[in-house]
Design a protein around this motif. Structure first.
Motif, PDB file in Angstrom:
ATOM      1  N   LEU A 127       0.819  -1.205   0.000  1.00 39.88           N
ATOM      2  CA  LEU A 127       0.000   0.000   0.000  1.00 39.88           C
ATOM      3  C   LEU A 127       0.855   1.257   0.000  1.00 39.88           C
ATOM      4  O   LEU A 127       1.988   1.250   0.477  1.00 39.88           O
ATOM      5  N   ASP A 128       0.280   2.341  -0.485  1.00 43.25           N
ATOM      6  CA  ASP A 128       0.923   3.651  -0.405  1.00 43.25           C
ATOM      7  C   ASP A 128       0.723   4.255   0.978  1.00 43.25           C
ATOM      8  O   ASP A 128       1.480   5.121   1.395  1.00 43.25           O
ATOM      9  N   GLU A 138      12.735   2.558  -0.043  1.00 42.26           N
ATOM     10  CA  GLU A 138      13.183   2.851  -1.402  1.00 42.26           C
ATOM     11  C   GLU A 138      12.056   2.788  -2.435  1.00 42.26           C
ATOM     12  O   GLU A 138      12.152   3.378  -3.492  1.00 42.26           O
ATOM     13  N   LYS A 139      10.958   2.103  -2.120  1.00 41.89           N
ATOM     14  CA  LYS A 139       9.827   2.033  -3.051  1.00 41.89           C
ATOM     15  C   LYS A 139       8.661   2.899  -2.594  1.00 41.89           C
ATOM     16  O   LYS A 139       7.630   2.931  -3.238  1.00 41.89           O
TER      17      LYS A 139
END
Length: 83
Positions: A30-31, A71-72
């Protein structure tokens, strides 16, 4: 579609592809970062057999694991489905 509340209490809704799904739970990237042990609603498209649909499948689950992926810029969220 995944809906719930972040760890700060803000409602969110995200359309995601679930990559790790079982009868008992799922791992979703999820963001947003939900609160540990909070409830999430997961709605899955139900294509049906032969093109006929019965509508989406709605599942309720609880957050049991949260792992930030800096990092993502997303969060890996492990959920366990309830009845």
């Amino acid at each position: 579609m995944v809906t719930g509340f972040t760890d700060t209490g803000i409602a969110f809704e995200e359309e995601k592809v679930i990559r790790d799904l079982s009868l008992h739970g799922a791992l979703i990237y999820l963001d947003h970062s939900p609160r540990l042990q909070s409830e999430l609603q997961v709605q899955l498209d139900n294509p049906g057999i032969g093109g006929a649909t019965d509508g989406p499948l709605r599942l309720r689950g609880y957050v049991v694991r949260i792992e930030a992926e800096a990092e993502k810029d997303r969060t890996a969220v492990g959920i366990v489905f309830t009845e």
